[in-house]
Write an enzyme that holds these catalytic residues in place. Structure first.
Site, PDB file in Angstrom:
ATOM      1  N   ASP A 135      -2.576 -10.862  -2.073  1.00 16.97           N
ATOM      2  CA  ASP A 135      -3.088 -10.329  -0.807  1.00 16.97           C
ATOM      3  C   ASP A 135      -4.553  -9.920  -1.017  1.00 16.97           C
ATOM      4  O   ASP A 135      -4.945  -9.516  -2.111  1.00 16.97           O
ATOM      5  CB  ASP A 135      -2.241  -9.103  -0.423  1.00 16.97           C
ATOM      6  CG  ASP A 135      -2.556  -8.565   0.968  1.00 16.97           C
ATOM      7  OD1 ASP A 135      -1.760  -8.822   1.881  1.00 16.97           O
ATOM      8  OD2 ASP A 135      -3.596  -7.882   1.128  1.00 16.97           O
ATOM      9  N   HIS A 137       0.820  -1.227   0.000  1.00 20.86           N
ATOM     10  CA  HIS A 137       0.000   0.000   0.000  1.00 20.86           C
ATOM     11  C   HIS A 137       0.850   1.273   0.000  1.00 20.86           C
ATOM     12  O   HIS A 137       0.314   2.361  -0.219  1.00 20.86           O
ATOM     13  CB  HIS A 137      -0.915   0.047   1.232  1.00 20.86           C
ATOM     14  CG  HIS A 137      -1.931  -1.047   1.283  1.00 20.86           C
ATOM     15  ND1 HIS A 137      -2.808  -1.291   0.251  1.00 20.86           N
ATOM     16  CD2 HIS A 137      -2.221  -1.973   2.253  1.00 20.86           C
ATOM     17  CE1 HIS A 137      -3.592  -2.321   0.581  1.00 20.86           C
ATOM     18  NE2 HIS A 137      -3.248  -2.752   1.780  1.00 20.86           N
ATOM     19  N   ASP A 193      -3.985 -12.892   3.999  1.00 23.96           N
ATOM     20  CA  ASP A 193      -5.177 -12.414   4.690  1.00 23.96           C
ATOM     21  C   ASP A 193      -6.475 -12.755   3.966  1.00 23.96           C
ATOM     22  O   ASP A 193      -7.555 -12.337   4.406  1.00 23.96           O
ATOM     23  CB  ASP A 193      -5.081 -10.910   4.981  1.00 23.96           C
ATOM     24  CG  ASP A 193      -4.531 -10.107   3.820  1.00 23.96           C
ATOM     25  OD1 ASP A 193      -4.344 -10.670   2.733  1.00 23.96           O
ATOM     26  OD2 ASP A 193      -4.290  -8.895   4.012  1.00 23.96           O
TER      27      ASP A 193
HETATM   28 ZN   LIG Z   1      -3.786  -7.304   2.982  1.00 24.74          ZN
END
Ligand SMILES: [Zn+2]
Length: 307
Positions: A158, A122, A245
């Site tokens: 992810d 990110h 995740d």
């Molecule tokens: Zn993540």
């Protein structure tokens, strides 16, 4: 295979944050217990240099982040926390990725897994974001180009869209980026019509999927997207933003995946790497916040990667 693990990643103290030192402690314990530290080469490496970091990030932000860490600034962004140990941890995370790219480019090995934190995907050129300080996979891609490679493919499974990675290479044209991610979900980007611009047009690919997607549909969408972009990019190296995740039990992400699904996804990436780039993969840990299922999912990944 090269395996990068280090106790320094436990020094990135985040308090009660889900992106906590116990994540990496448990991953390292699991990899050691399974014998992977014996069977892999575990290199010593140096923190990334500022030239590597500033191939992605603005110097103003880099300097600001160093000050924030020295001052133990705590929360520097809505979701992101730093402490004095964070600076060394994020430099060592990027340093592991750069060292892995160099070693694999030199041909000594063709696979590497970097058990690092904080995550990176990110982080944007001018900002920390979403638990991420520096964009580790983007720094790795730039290091690969510096090594003389012309075409690199980044795959990101992810559960969150790798918006910082996408921003870095949106108009680049030498680094392809494919992300599969839950949508609508944090950070809100990664629509199917975000495909790059200028020289990068067609080099960015996104597969947003709904929260009720089952593992088979996830795998099929990942395979299709990764294969299509690999055909376009013809990569000389594959970098993987390996977040865990999307595991069913994950407290932050949670989709429907189980440990064995990460093994199957790894097989898909390995097949592409065999097809295009002599099996060369550098895999970097991104998210994954369940303290038991994360290390088990990493183990399923490493078992296939090293196979
Ligand atoms: Zn993540």
């Amino acid at each position: 295979m090269l395996l990068y693990l280090h106790d320094c990643f436990e020094q990135h103290d985040t308090g009660s944050h889900p992106e906590c030192p116990a994540r990496i402690r448990n991953v390292n314990q699991q990899l050691r217990a399974a014998g992977w530290t014996e069977r892999c080469e575990c290199p010593d490496w140096l923190p990334a240099g500022l030239d590597d970091i500033e191939s992605v990030h603005d110097a103003t932000y880099v300097n600001q982040l160093e000050r924030w860490c020295q001052e133990a600034a705590g929360r520097i962004e809505a979701d992101t926390v730093v402490s004095p140990g964070s600076w060394q941890a994020t430099l060592m995370a990027c340093g592991a990725a750069v060292d892995a790219v160099r070693q694999i480019s030199a041909g000594t090995h063709n696979k590497a897994f970097c058990a690092v934190r904080p995550p990176g995907h990110h982080a944007r050129p001018q900002h920390a974001m979403g638990f991420c300080l520096f964009n580790t996979v983007a720094v790795a891609a730039q290091a690969a180009l510096t090594q003389g490679l012309d075409r690199v493919l980044i795959l990101d499974w992810d559960i969150h869209h790798g918006n910082g990675t996408q921003d870095t290479f949106y108009d680049h044209g030498q680094v392809g980026f494919f992300s599969i991610h839950r949508s609508p979900f944090y950070p809100g980007t990664g629509a199917a019509d975000e495909t790059g611009t200028g020289r990068g047009l067609g080099w960015i690919s996104n597969a947003p999927i709904s929260a009720d997607t089952n593992p088979r549909t996830f795998r099929d969408a990942f395979t299709r997207g990764a294969e299509d972009l690999a055909t376009k990019v013809q990569p000389q190296l594959i970098l993987l933003s390996a977040g865990f995740d999307a595991h069913q039990a994950d407290p932050v992400g949670s989709l429907s995946l189980q440990e064995e699904d990460f093994g199957q996804l790894t097989q898909i990436v390995c097949q592409l790497a065999d097809q295009y780039c002599d099996g060369k993969i550098v895999s970097l840990l991104e998210g994954g916040y369940h303290l038991d299922h994360l290390p088990q999912s990493v183990l399923a990944h490493v078992n296939e990667l090293a196979d």
